[in-house]
Design an enzyme around this catalytic site. Structure first.
Site, mmCIF file in Angstrom:
data_model
loop_
_atom_site.group_PDB
_atom_site.id
_atom_site.type_symbol
_atom_site.label_atom_id
_atom_site.label_comp_id
_atom_site.label_asym_id
_atom_site.label_seq_id
_atom_site.Cartn_x
_atom_site.Cartn_y
_atom_site.Cartn_z
ATOM 1 N N GLU A 1 0.823 -1.220 0.000
ATOM 2 C CA GLU A 1 0.000 0.000 0.000
ATOM 3 C C GLU A 1 0.852 1.264 0.000
ATOM 4 O OE1 GLU A 1 -3.315 -0.197 2.761
ATOM 5 O OE2 GLU A 1 -3.317 1.978 2.965
ATOM 6 N N LYS B 1 -7.371 -1.339 11.586
ATOM 7 C CA LYS B 1 -6.766 -1.765 10.311
ATOM 8 C C LYS B 1 -5.563 -0.871 10.008
ATOM 9 C CE LYS B 1 -6.235 -1.966 5.642
ATOM 10 N NZ LYS B 1 -5.440 -1.078 4.790
ATOM 11 N N ASP C 1 4.345 -14.676 11.650
ATOM 12 C CA ASP C 1 3.010 -15.099 11.227
ATOM 13 C C ASP C 1 2.030 -13.939 11.400
ATOM 14 O OD1 ASP C 1 0.463 -16.206 11.087
ATOM 15 O OD2 ASP C 1 0.985 -18.020 12.205
ATOM 16 N N HIS D 1 -2.077 11.117 -0.319
ATOM 17 C CA HIS D 1 -1.939 10.030 -1.297
ATOM 18 C C HIS D 1 -1.576 10.625 -2.657
ATOM 19 C CE1 HIS D 1 -3.092 6.772 1.151
ATOM 20 N NE2 HIS D 1 -4.383 6.973 1.166
HETATM 21 C C1 MEV Z 1 -5.969 2.726 5.205
HETATM 22 O O1 MEV Z 1 -5.207 1.608 4.816
HETATM 23 C C2 MEV Z 1 -5.957 2.912 6.697
HETATM 24 C C3 MEV Z 1 -6.887 4.008 7.248
HETATM 25 O O2 MEV Z 1 -8.213 3.794 6.775
HETATM 26 C C4 MEV Z 1 -6.831 3.938 8.750
HETATM 27 C C5 MEV Z 1 -7.838 4.805 9.467
HETATM 28 O O3 MEV Z 1 -8.887 5.143 8.905
HETATM 29 O O4 MEV Z 1 -7.555 5.124 10.653
HETATM 30 C C6 MEV Z 1 -6.480 5.371 6.735
#
Ligand code: MEV
Length: 432
Positions: free
Chosen positions: A84, A268, A284, A382
């Site tokens: 990413e 995430k 792992d 980005h």
């Molecule tokens: C993207 O890979 C991760 C985010 O969505 C995390 C978040 O929203 O805190 C930017």
């Protein structure tokens, strides 16, 4: 255009060859060690064929080195394997901001894994439980010698706990938890072997039937923790004041703390950093994911793994705690040549030190996301990075790439054809 020397360039401004040269000067790695970062020196198809069944090849991911991390006073270069964009830029930038507050503090509990043995067909659950607890010393002593290498390093069986599972579709039963200190390995094999070895003695002792014998990925005895403090001044950028950014981050965190839908995305983002290091070190990542998310739901409600508060002096204080079953030796940490090189680069002396570093990376990654989300939004950053990639693809390098990226972003047309056109123009004008 004036050319910058290696010492004046930021890591992202260097060519790949320059990055390797710089890393050689900053770490214990030789250029030969770094061949593990190229397809020829990485995991071979032959070795892959010994690692899994039905192997047909290897699957590559980009590997980058996160910059600026100071963890427990030590400068750490962090290898991250991730597909990413923005992950490495974001985490490196936050690690730089963290330097203003002295960097990250990280720690880990003892590397104790939990193995579960499901005991069925017991006549009297309470008396079976009592018997197991009374005979605990012998049961643990029986496991001595099972893993001599781990035991020589001070690890081994530590404790037994017995849990009563009252509400299950098959009625009540007992679960024995074996607590096993695995020292510097990830420990899945070691602890699963120990669980299997304990099954027969438990059956003999209780008259029950030992059914499942397997580790738990909710490794809540093997926790890693990282903390950071960022002075508000360091948070200010563009038109945003430091206090505004800090308060925006606190509001963003409150959202994740209260709402599982947001917490899933928030966590995430943390795992973007955690997994990238777990993968790069041959550990792992499914275990890390399972541990993190089950730990996030330990109160019965899924919530944020991190905590952000305003410290007494007004600075932004963050902490992250999660289970991390990672090793620095054994398994693919050793058999995968790239993982081996990456572990040498990180230089962690124990599995706990590695886990603490990974937690610090997760916390920094979380901060990168919250800072962007609470201010200009995630897409602008980005786009800036995308523009730089397009500039490099068009043939620009170093400061020229930065200038070209800025122009592409300003024009709002981030296209390779336009990048080439601008670059041709600049170069023509230079020679006219
Ligand atoms: C993207 O890979 C991760 C985010 O969505 C995390 C978040 O929203 O805190 C930017």
């Amino acid at each position: 255009m004036e050319r910058l020397g290696l010492e004046q360039k930021k890591f992202y401004q260097m060519s790949r060859a320059e990055r390797l040269e710089w890393l050689r000067s900053q770490s214990a790695l030789s250029l030969e060690d770094m061949t593990a970062w190229s397809p020829e020196g990485g995991l071979s198809v032959e070795r892959a064929d010994h690692m899994i069944e039905n192997a047909v090849g290897v699957f590559a991911l980009p590997l980058g080195i996160a910059q600026n991390f100071i963890i427990n006073g030590r400068k750490v270069l962090v290898p991250m394997a991730v597909e990413e964009p923005s992950v490495l830029a974001g985490v490196s930038f936050m690690a730089r901001l963290a330097q203003a507050g002295g960097g990250f503090r990280a720690s880990a509990s003892a590397p104790e894994m939990i193995a579960q043995i499901q005991l069925l067909d017991l006549k009297d659950l309470n008396s079976a439980r009592e018997t197991i607890l009374t005979r605990k010393p012998e049961l643990l002593a029986d496991l001595a010698g099972l893993h001599p290498t781990i035991e020589k390093l001070g690890g081994g069986a530590r404790d037994l706990e017995v849990r009563l599972i009252e509400n299950s579709p098959i009625g009540p039963f007992l679960v024995v938890h074996l607590i096993y200190d695995v020292r510097d390995v990830m420990g899945a094999n070691a602890v699963n072997t120990a669980a299997e070895a304990l099954a027969l003695p438990l059956e003999r002792l209780t008259g029950g039937r030992a059914h499942l014998r397997i580790l738990s990925n909710l490794a809540d005895r093997r926790l890693a923790k990282a903390e950071v403090r960022i002075p508000t001044e360091a948070l200010a950028f563009a038109e945003y004041r430091g206090e505004q950014v800090r308060d925006g981050i606190l509001e963003a965190w409150a959202f994740a703390a209260a709402d599982p839908y947001r917490a899933a995305t928030h966590n995430k983002g943390i795992m973007n950093g955690v997994d990238a290091v777990v993968i790069a070190t041959g550990n792992d990542w499914r275990a890390a994911e399972a541990g993190a998310h089950s730990y996030a739901a330990r109160s019965g409600r899924y919530t944020s793994l991190s905590t952000w508060t305003c410290a007494q002096d007004g600075s932004l204080a963050g902490s992250l705690e999660l289970p991390l079953a990672v090793g620095i030796t054994g398994g693919s940490t050793q058999s995968h040549p790239t993982a081996r090189a990456n572990l040498r680069l990180i230089g962690a002396r124990t599995s706990g030190e590695l886990a603490g570093i990974i937690a610090a990376v997760g916390l920094a990654q979380n901060l990168a996301a919250l800072r962007a989300l609470a201010t200009e939004g995630i897409q602008r950053g980005h786009m800036r990075l995308h523009a730089r990639q397009v500039a490099v693809a068009a043939g620009a390098s170093g400061e020229e790439a930065d200038r070209l990226a800025a122009q592409l972003a300003q024009e709002g047309a981030i296209k390779i054809e336009r990048a080439r056109e601008i670059l041709d123009d600049w170069r023509k004008n230079k020679h006219d």
